[in-house]
Design a protein around this motif. Structure first.
Motif, mmCIF file in Angstrom:
data_model
loop_
_atom_site.group_PDB
_atom_site.id
_atom_site.type_symbol
_atom_site.label_atom_id
_atom_site.label_comp_id
_atom_site.label_asym_id
_atom_site.label_seq_id
_atom_site.Cartn_x
_atom_site.Cartn_y
_atom_site.Cartn_z
ATOM 1 N N CYS A 14 46.288 40.370 44.871
ATOM 2 C CA CYS A 14 45.034 39.611 44.838
ATOM 3 C C CYS A 14 45.034 38.616 43.682
ATOM 4 O O CYS A 14 44.563 37.481 43.834
ATOM 5 N N PHE A 15 45.556 39.012 42.523
ATOM 6 C CA PHE A 15 45.623 38.105 41.383
ATOM 7 C C PHE A 15 46.490 36.894 41.705
ATOM 8 O O PHE A 15 46.126 35.754 41.385
ATOM 9 N N ALA A 16 47.630 37.125 42.338
ATOM 10 C CA ALA A 16 48.513 36.010 42.689
ATOM 11 C C ALA A 16 47.840 35.072 43.687
ATOM 12 O O ALA A 16 47.920 33.844 43.541
ATOM 13 N N ALA A 17 47.155 35.631 44.665
ATOM 14 C CA ALA A 17 46.476 34.795 45.658
ATOM 15 C C ALA A 17 45.343 33.999 45.014
ATOM 16 O O ALA A 17 45.171 32.806 45.296
ATOM 17 N N ILE A 18 44.572 34.637 44.137
ATOM 18 C CA ILE A 18 43.468 33.946 43.468
ATOM 19 C C ILE A 18 43.998 32.872 42.519
ATOM 20 O O ILE A 18 43.418 31.788 42.410
ATOM 21 N N LEU A 19 45.105 33.152 41.841
ATOM 22 C CA LEU A 19 45.699 32.160 40.950
ATOM 23 C C LEU A 19 46.155 30.926 41.725
ATOM 24 O O LEU A 19 45.899 29.788 41.317
ATOM 25 N N ILE A 20 46.802 31.124 42.849
ATOM 26 C CA ILE A 20 47.249 29.995 43.669
ATOM 27 C C ILE A 20 46.052 29.205 44.185
ATOM 28 O O ILE A 20 46.041 27.968 44.147
ATOM 29 N N LEU A 21 45.035 29.914 44.640
ATOM 30 C CA LEU A 21 43.833 29.248 45.132
ATOM 31 C C LEU A 21 43.116 28.482 44.018
ATOM 32 O O LEU A 21 42.684 27.345 44.210
ATOM 33 N N ALA A 22 43.022 29.090 42.848
ATOM 34 C CA ALA A 22 42.347 28.428 41.721
ATOM 35 C C ALA A 22 43.101 27.182 41.283
ATOM 36 O O ALA A 22 42.481 26.158 40.950
ATOM 37 N N LEU A 23 44.411 27.240 41.274
ATOM 38 C CA LEU A 23 45.186 26.057 40.891
ATOM 39 C C LEU A 23 45.055 24.942 41.922
ATOM 40 O O LEU A 23 45.120 23.762 41.572
ATOM 41 N N GLU A 28 41.490 21.083 36.655
ATOM 42 C CA GLU A 28 41.491 21.225 35.194
ATOM 43 C C GLU A 28 42.314 22.424 34.734
ATOM 44 O O GLU A 28 42.672 22.519 33.562
ATOM 45 N N LEU A 29 42.638 23.345 35.633
ATOM 46 C CA LEU A 29 43.496 24.483 35.269
ATOM 47 C C LEU A 29 44.974 24.095 35.214
ATOM 48 O O LEU A 29 45.795 24.885 34.767
ATOM 49 N N ARG A 30 45.295 22.909 35.645
ATOM 50 C CA ARG A 30 46.697 22.478 35.679
ATOM 51 C C ARG A 30 47.186 21.911 34.355
ATOM 52 O O ARG A 30 48.351 21.541 34.237
ATOM 53 N N TYR A 31 46.315 21.831 33.352
ATOM 54 C CA TYR A 31 46.759 21.366 32.033
ATOM 55 C C TYR A 31 47.628 22.431 31.389
ATOM 56 O O TYR A 31 47.451 23.628 31.615
ATOM 57 N N ALA A 32 48.560 22.005 30.569
ATOM 58 C CA ALA A 32 49.620 22.874 30.062
ATOM 59 C C ALA A 32 49.109 24.117 29.332
ATOM 60 O O ALA A 32 49.608 25.214 29.577
#
Length: 95
Positions: A14-23, A28-32
């Motif tokens: 679930c964390f991996a799926a939410i991380l991909i969805l959030a990105l 703004e989450l794509r900043y280094a």
């Protein structure tokens, strides 16, 4: 797998799926600085998931021994195979 390992496995997927969805949704989450933090947490969580799944494969008896090596190879080379392995074998009790 015991109950903790099952809960951890579902949490990691679930964390991996939410991380991909959030990105994908929040640019703004794509900043280094944020991306490094999020991906580091995801890496640690998924290393734990790999440990749990590989341990389960080693301890689970498979009728032909080659099937065990096939699952080891698939899980190590292709991460989404874990999503198929867990409901098929991982969440069931070992005989």
């Amino acid at each position: 797998m015991n109950v903790f390992e099952k809960i951890y496995s579902v949490f990691a997927i679930c964390f991996a799926a939410i991380l991909i969805l959030a990105l994908a949704v929040y640019p703004e989450l794509r900043y280094a600085n944020r991306l490094i933090t999020l991906c580091s947490v995801g890496f640690v969580i998924n290393v734990g998931l790999m440990f749990i799944v590989l341990r389960d494969i080693f301890y689970r008896p498979f009728s032909p021994i080659s099937r065990k090596y096939l699952w080891l190879t698939l899980v190590l080379l292709i991460w989404p195979t874990i999503i198929y392995y867990l409901p098929r074998y991982g969440f069931k009790p070992r005989c």
